[in-house]
Design a protein around this motif. Structure first.
Motif, mmCIF file in Angstrom:
data_model
loop_
_atom_site.group_PDB
_atom_site.id
_atom_site.type_symbol
_atom_site.label_atom_id
_atom_site.label_comp_id
_atom_site.label_asym_id
_atom_site.label_seq_id
_atom_site.Cartn_x
_atom_site.Cartn_y
_atom_site.Cartn_z
ATOM 1 N N UNK A 72 0.539 -0.895 -0.149
ATOM 2 C CA UNK A 72 -0.072 -0.195 -0.280
ATOM 3 C C UNK A 72 0.706 1.429 0.480
ATOM 4 N N UNK A 73 1.961 1.151 0.562
ATOM 5 C CA UNK A 73 2.863 2.492 0.503
ATOM 6 C C UNK A 73 3.643 2.496 -0.512
ATOM 7 N N UNK A 74 3.974 1.425 -1.051
ATOM 8 C CA UNK A 74 4.566 1.522 -2.599
ATOM 9 C C UNK A 74 3.153 2.356 -3.393
ATOM 10 N N UNK A 75 2.204 2.042 -3.663
ATOM 11 C CA UNK A 75 1.467 2.476 -4.560
ATOM 12 C C UNK A 75 0.844 3.972 -3.902
ATOM 13 N N UNK A 76 0.862 4.017 -2.813
ATOM 14 C CA UNK A 76 0.670 5.687 -1.735
ATOM 15 C C UNK A 76 -0.793 5.227 -1.988
ATOM 16 N N UNK A 77 -1.620 4.091 -1.468
ATOM 17 C CA UNK A 77 -2.647 3.870 -1.251
ATOM 18 C C UNK A 77 -2.971 2.876 -0.325
ATOM 19 N N UNK A 78 -4.802 2.201 -0.173
ATOM 20 C CA UNK A 78 -4.458 1.098 0.658
ATOM 21 C C UNK A 78 -5.953 1.045 -0.601
ATOM 22 N N UNK A 79 -5.467 -0.584 -1.376
ATOM 23 C CA UNK A 79 -5.826 -1.208 -2.560
ATOM 24 C C UNK A 79 -7.608 -2.484 -1.890
ATOM 25 N N UNK A 80 -7.498 -2.193 -0.605
ATOM 26 C CA UNK A 80 -8.176 -2.770 -0.725
ATOM 27 C C UNK A 80 -9.445 -2.723 -1.994
ATOM 28 N N UNK A 81 -10.397 -3.585 -2.241
ATOM 29 C CA UNK A 81 -11.026 -3.216 -3.215
ATOM 30 C C UNK A 81 -11.689 -2.713 -4.367
ATOM 31 N N UNK A 82 -9.838 -2.369 -4.773
ATOM 32 C CA UNK A 82 -9.550 -1.722 -5.838
ATOM 33 C C UNK A 82 -9.259 -2.948 -6.882
ATOM 34 N N UNK A 83 -9.522 -3.012 -8.203
ATOM 35 C CA UNK A 83 -9.837 -3.885 -9.206
ATOM 36 C C UNK A 83 -7.815 -4.720 -9.426
ATOM 37 N N UNK A 84 -7.730 -5.430 -9.239
ATOM 38 C CA UNK A 84 -6.285 -6.237 -9.837
ATOM 39 C C UNK A 84 -5.639 -5.364 -10.817
ATOM 40 N N UNK A 85 -6.711 -5.240 -11.831
ATOM 41 C CA UNK A 85 -6.608 -4.664 -13.114
ATOM 42 C C UNK A 85 -6.184 -3.112 -13.512
ATOM 43 N N UNK A 86 -6.493 -2.601 -12.337
ATOM 44 C CA UNK A 86 -6.251 -1.186 -12.398
ATOM 45 C C UNK A 86 -5.247 -0.415 -11.871
ATOM 46 N N UNK A 87 -4.389 -1.765 -12.190
ATOM 47 C CA UNK A 87 -2.763 -1.165 -11.130
ATOM 48 C C UNK A 87 -2.027 -0.898 -12.946
ATOM 49 N N UNK A 88 -2.251 -2.010 -13.871
ATOM 50 C CA UNK A 88 -1.586 -1.579 -15.354
ATOM 51 C C UNK A 88 -1.785 -1.109 -16.047
#
Length: 213
Positions: free
Chosen positions: A61-77
């Motif tokens: 979560x620190x790497x992406x500067x947000x809590x990823x809970x609930x976010x789509x996996x595909x949204x990272x890319x």
């Protein structure tokens, strides 16, 4: 797998599954992998059939500067990795495939860093299939966790045979993934040279060769 944390998580998952395709979700005991928890996550398939983060470790979560809970996996890319990542997660859910993804993460400040991501299938019982995974940087520069990663580009993918020793797989070649920008640059260069281009699926065809006069 090249990162020690990835291999350690694989070995833990492999011990739990025994001769099965995947261990039960309820068999994962956080205290057994407490040294890896900050780098691990769990995906689940939501009502739309998409892979979403059920939870993610503090370092991720620190790497992406947000809590990823609930976010789509595909949204990272970034494209074309977005659709590819979704298919790889689905393959882990459906076919119990162990997947290793190498990607370049680009930060808000324009920095770049290579990461290794792993996906291991879990049997979720009545809750459906889930996946245990990790995201581990190949280096830990001073800015990591401060300058958040905003987009990720897949550079290679591997499907791992879980019955083989992962240390051997450190030397196994990955399948490189061409970037969309490289194709776009080919289009631009060809057009600048006055050549006619057309696309056939993922290929760019340049008209040229001999002409009869």
């Amino acid at each position: 797998m090249k990162q020690n944390g990835s291999i350690e998580l694989f070995q833990y998952w492999n011990r739990l599954r025994g001769k099965r395709a995947a261990p039960e979700r309820t068999e994962i005991e956080p205290t057994d992998i407490k040294g890896l928890l900050a780098d691990t996550f769990i995906l689940e398939r939501d009502s739309r059939g998409q892979a979403v983060f059920r939870l993610a470790g503090t370092r991720i979560c620190a790497i992406f500067a947000r809590d990823l809970k609930g976010f789509a996996f595909a949204s990272l890319w970034s494209e074309p990795g977005c659709s590819m990542a979704g298919r790889l997660a689905d393959d882990t859910f459906t076919n119990n495939t162990v997947v290793v993804i190498t990607f370049d993460g680009r930060s808000i400040g324009g920095r770049s860093l290579e990461f290794e991501l792993t996906l291991f299938p879990l049997n979720g019982g009545h809750d459906g299939q889930r996946a245990l995974g990790s995201i581990i940087p190949t280096k830990r520069p001073f800015w990591l966790g401060v300058d958040g990663i905003r987009a990720c580009d897949v550079t290679s993918v591997r499907a791992v045979d879980p019955d083989r020793e992962p240390m051997y797989l450190k030397n196994r070649p990955a399948v490189p993934v061409p970037t969309m920008s490289a194709v776009d640059r080919l289009d631009e260069n060809a057009n600048a040279a006055g050549k006619i281009t057309r696309r056939v699926k993922h290929l760019v065809v340049l008209d040229g060769g001999r002409t009869d006069r």
